[in-house]
Every structure is written in structure tokens, then in C-alpha cells.
Design an enzyme around this catalytic site. Structure first.
Site, PDB file in Angstrom:
ATOM      1  CD1 TRP A  10      22.379  30.510  93.757  1.00  0.00           C
ATOM      2  CD2 TRP A  10      23.448  31.114  92.056  1.00  0.00           C
ATOM      3  NE1 TRP A  10      22.121  29.052  92.276  1.00  0.00           N
ATOM      4  CE2 TRP A  10      22.208  30.020  91.423  1.00  0.00           C
ATOM      5  CE3 TRP A  10      24.223  32.033  91.575  1.00  0.00           C
ATOM      6  CZ2 TRP A  10      22.604  30.331  90.232  1.00  0.00           C
ATOM      7  CZ3 TRP A  10      23.983  32.080  90.298  1.00  0.00           C
ATOM      8  CH2 TRP A  10      23.578  31.055  89.636  1.00  0.00           C
ATOM      9  CG  ASP A  50      20.577  35.799  96.963  1.00  0.00           C
ATOM     10  OD1 ASP A  50      19.601  35.642  96.433  1.00  0.00           O
ATOM     11  OD2 ASP A  50      21.564  34.625  95.709  1.00  0.00           O
ATOM     12  CE  LYS A  93      16.268  30.916  90.208  1.00  0.00           C
ATOM     13  NZ  LYS A  93      18.035  31.417  90.428  1.00  0.00           N
TER      14      LYS A  93
HETATM   15  C1  LIG Z   1      18.886  31.508  90.571  1.00  0.00           C
HETATM   16  C2  LIG Z   1      20.222  32.050  91.456  1.00  0.00           C
HETATM   17  C3  LIG Z   1      20.396  33.037  91.432  1.00  0.00           C
HETATM   18  C4  LIG Z   1      21.401  33.918  89.776  1.00  0.00           C
HETATM   19  O1  LIG Z   1      19.956  34.555  89.734  1.00  0.00           O
HETATM   20  P1  LIG Z   1      20.229  35.157  87.606  1.00  0.00           P
HETATM   21  O2  LIG Z   1      19.237  36.185  88.089  1.00  0.00           O
HETATM   22  O3  LIG Z   1      20.614  34.686  86.974  1.00  0.00           O
HETATM   23  O4  LIG Z   1      21.484  36.190  88.662  1.00  0.00           O
HETATM   24  C5  LIG Z   1      21.209  33.893  92.704  1.00  0.00           C
HETATM   25  N1  LIG Z   1      21.418  33.347  93.463  1.00  0.00           N
HETATM   26  C6  LIG Z   1      20.343  32.376  93.897  1.00  0.00           C
HETATM   27  C7  LIG Z   1      20.120  32.090  95.503  1.00  0.00           C
HETATM   28  C8  LIG Z   1      19.537  31.863  92.722  1.00  0.00           C
HETATM   29  O5  LIG Z   1      18.977  30.601  93.405  1.00  0.00           O
END
Ligand SMILES: *Cc1c(COP(=O)(O)O)cnc(C)c1O
Length: 359
Positions: free
Chosen positions: A101, A171, A195
Site C-alpha cells: 500500500w 493511512d 476493514k
Molecule cells: C485495504 C487497504 C487499502 C486499499 O483500500 P481500497 O479501499 O481498496 O482502495 C489501502 N491501504 C491499506 C493499509 C489497506 O489495508
């Protein structure tokens, strides 16, 4: 009804009480005679939902007044572009590369300015969080970017970098609300909902006021934070149903005793699995000890055939979606806030039995 224990990395398990409440309110939301799915986002009833969601999140995370809370679309991945477009005033940013990511975020940011990769753990398949040396930070960077919890590799920053006056951007897609964070340490926090918050479709952005309103001229309207701040996340149709479920999840978090109480429980859940991994000659955790995540636990058995057998027999026992990410292999147990302690205990018991039978 047979609910399974779902260890999916995302979209992931939701609290059963939330799903039940959503089911109860499905056909007639609070006397409106309609489902939230059918409701105009300009209706009073929806206005109350999005306002309550924001107020609850502010309360749970102790978000100060000089931060905006936005409910946006496009997933966490859209923020990989929105962040440089809004924050790269001097076309310069620091990034730490701790996994898939952050790699995607880095390559997106490179379209807009100079990216200094301060540190990386790529040479060891991202199995640890690199020790950061302040001397490597750019004092004049527009922001400093980290991924607090690395969903695929199962690593977590146990200490945040001190970036001084440079805004820290995080993030938090896979660990928001799993532990307490001091929001004032960040310039911007973002998280895809699927998540730890709710269904896919809504992305939370928490951004400090002074970072809003400086977007590049070429920024698409839909990616300009100022537009969404001014419209209170109602510039266009928001993902109404996802916002509603997020609100129910925030209420649930509060009922559980808040973020601190969930953090304690999350540590207890993770410790059950890590204790087994540390004392096993069969299973092995893949992340380094001092970098381990309490949300995502990747592990392997002695070989890929046994991994496949494990995943298949676990599924038969109601322990599902334990396959590791395709880039890592093995297994991964994602144990977000909504995974009950009983689910983790059942997994650990199953692992113990599997080890005895297959050693
Ligand atoms: C799942 C995830 C993403 C991507 O998320 P999307 O909503 O599919 O774009 C980005 N960063 C982290 C840390 C993730 O776990």
C-alpha cells in the site's frame, strides 16, 4: 443460521449486533417507511445519520475542532492521489515504504512531485517496520507519509516518527479505532471503511484545517478537500448506506467501552495467536516480533501443501478466509475489532490440533 468466523482482510467481519440492527431497520428506517438505501441524501433523516456518524467518530477518536472529518468515495486508493494533489504545495514529500500500500501511494505521489523514500523494508519482504533516522527526514517536506498498519505483511508502527513541523500523514485503513492515537500528532489520517469501520464504499479523511484549501489548480473537483469540507461531505451523493453502517459501528464501539477497551481486547486476541506461533515448531509467524500487528497475523506451516490443507480443513470447521495474500502465501488471520475473542480461541484450538495431527 450458521455464521462463520470470517478472518478476511477486507471487506471484513462486522459486529453481529450491527448487522442485526441494520436488518431490523432495513424496510422502515425510524418510521420513514423506507430503507436508508432508498433515501435522498438531502432528507432530514439522512442528515441526522451523517451528522451522528461524524459526532461519534470525533468522540471516539477525540478529534479536535481544528480537524475536519470527511466521508468520501473512491476507496483508500483514491487518497494516494488526493493527498499529493492537496498537500504537495512545494512538490516535495517524504514516504516510508513498508509494503504494497505504501508502494502504490509512492508511485502515485511521484506524478506530482519529488518523493524522498526515507526508509524501506522491501529487501526483507516488508517483514518489519524500519528504524527511522531523523537525519534522513526532509525538514522542508510538505508532509511525511506512513501506513500505520500493513495489512498484507502484518506489521505495525509501535512508535510514531517525530516529524516536527512537517505534517504526518497516515493511512490507517486497517487499524483505525483498534488503538488510541493522538490525532494532534497527525496532519491527515485516512482509512477505507471495509476493514475496521463498515462496508466498502466510504473512506474517512480526518484533515487539519490549515492543510485544506491549497490544492493544485489541476486537482479534479471531486479530489479537492476544500470542496468536501464546505459541502460537509454532501457535495455529491455520498455512499449513504455505508455511512449509515459506519454510524452503527461507531455506536457499537462506544458500547464496547470505546477505543481503549477494544485495544485491550485486540492485544489479548493477538497474544493468543502469537503465543502459539512463538511456542510452535510447526507454525511460524512471518513478521518480526517488534513490528507485529494486532490486526493482521500472517503465518506459515512447514510447507505450501500443509498450508493448503490447513486452509481447507479450517474452512470445514467454520474458520474462513484464512488464505494469505497472494504476494506472501501461507495464512493470514485478520482479527479486526469485530472479530470476537471466541473466534480467535476457536482458531487457536484448531491450530493446536492441526499441529499435533500433522507433525
Ligand atoms: C485495504 C487497504 C487499502 C486499499 O483500500 P481500497 O479501499 O481498496 O482502495 C489501502 N491501504 C491499506 C493499509 C489497506 O489495508
Amino acid at each position: 443460521m450458521a455464521r462463520v468466523y470470517n478472518f478476511s482482510a477486507g471487506p471484513a467481519v462486522l459486529p453481529e449486533a450491527v448487522l442485526q440492527k441494520a436488518a431490523d431497520e432495513m424496510l422502515d428506517y425510524k418510521g420513514t417507511g423506507m430503507s436508508v438505501m432508498e433515501m435522498s441524501h438531502r432528507l432530514k433523516a439522512f442528515d441526522a445519520i451523517i451528522k451522528d456518524a461524524e459526532a461519534l467518530l470525533r468522540e471516539l477518536m477525540n478529534i479536535p475542532d481544528n480537524y475536519h472529518v470527511l466521508f468520501l468515495q473512491g476507496g483508500a486508493s483514491t487518497q494516494f492521489s488526493a493527498i499529493p494533489l492537496n498537500l504537495m504545495v512545494n512538490n516535495k514529500a517524504d514516504y516510508v515504504n513498508t509494503g504494497a500500500w505504501s508502494k502504490k501511494a509512492i508511485s502515485e505521489a511521484k506524478r506530482y512531485g519529488r518523493v524522498n523514500v526515507v526508509a524501506s523494508s522491501e529487501e526483507k519482504t516488508f517483514t518489519y517496520i524500519p528504524k527511522l533516522k531523523k537525519a534522513d527526514f526532509s525538514a522542508d517536506a510538505d508532509y511525511f507519509y506512513i501506513v500505520t498498519n500493513n495489512t498484507i505483511y502484518g506489521t505495525l508502527y509501535h512508535e510514531l516518527p517525530d516529524t516536527g513541523n512537517v505534517p504526518l500523514v497516515a493511512d490507517m485503513s486497517s487499524n483505525i479505532l483498534s488503538q488510541e492515537y493522538d490525532v494532534t500528532k497527525f496532519g491527515l489520517i485516512f482509512a477505507g471503511a471495509q476493514k475496521n469501520i463498515g462496508p466498502a464504499g466510504v473512506t474517512i479523511v480526518i484533515v487539519r484545517d490549515d492543510l485544506v484549501g491549497k490544492a493544485k489548480d489541476t486537482t479534479p473537483t471531486m479530489l479537492d478537500y476544500k470542496i468536501h469540507v464546505e459541502a460537509k461531505s454532501l457535495y455529491n451523493t455520498p455512499p449513504c448506506y455505508s455511512v449509515y453502517i459506519a454510524k452503527l459501528v461507531f455506536e457499537w464501539v462506544k458500547q464496547q467501552g470505546g477505543v481503549k477497551a477494544l485495544h485491550d481486547l485486540n492485544k489479548e486476541k493477538a497474544a493468543l495467536i502469537y503465543d502459539l506461533l512463538d511456542n510452535s515448531d510447526f507454525f511460524k509467524g512471518t513478521a518480526e516480533k517488534d513490528s507485529r500487528s494486532i490486526m493482521n497475523v500472517p503465518f506459515v506451516s512447514p510447507n505450501p501443501d500443509l498450508d493448503a490443507k490447513f486452509i481447507s480443513e479450517a474452512t470445514e470447521n467454520g474458520l474462513v478466509t484464512l488464505k494469505g495474500h497472494r504476494s506472501v502465501g501461507g495464512m493470514r488471520a485478520s482479527i479486526y475489532n469485530a472479530m470476537p475473542l471466541a473466534g480467535v480461541k476457536k482458531l487457536v484450538e484448531f491450530m493446536k490440533k492441526f499441529e499435533v495431527k500433522n507433525s
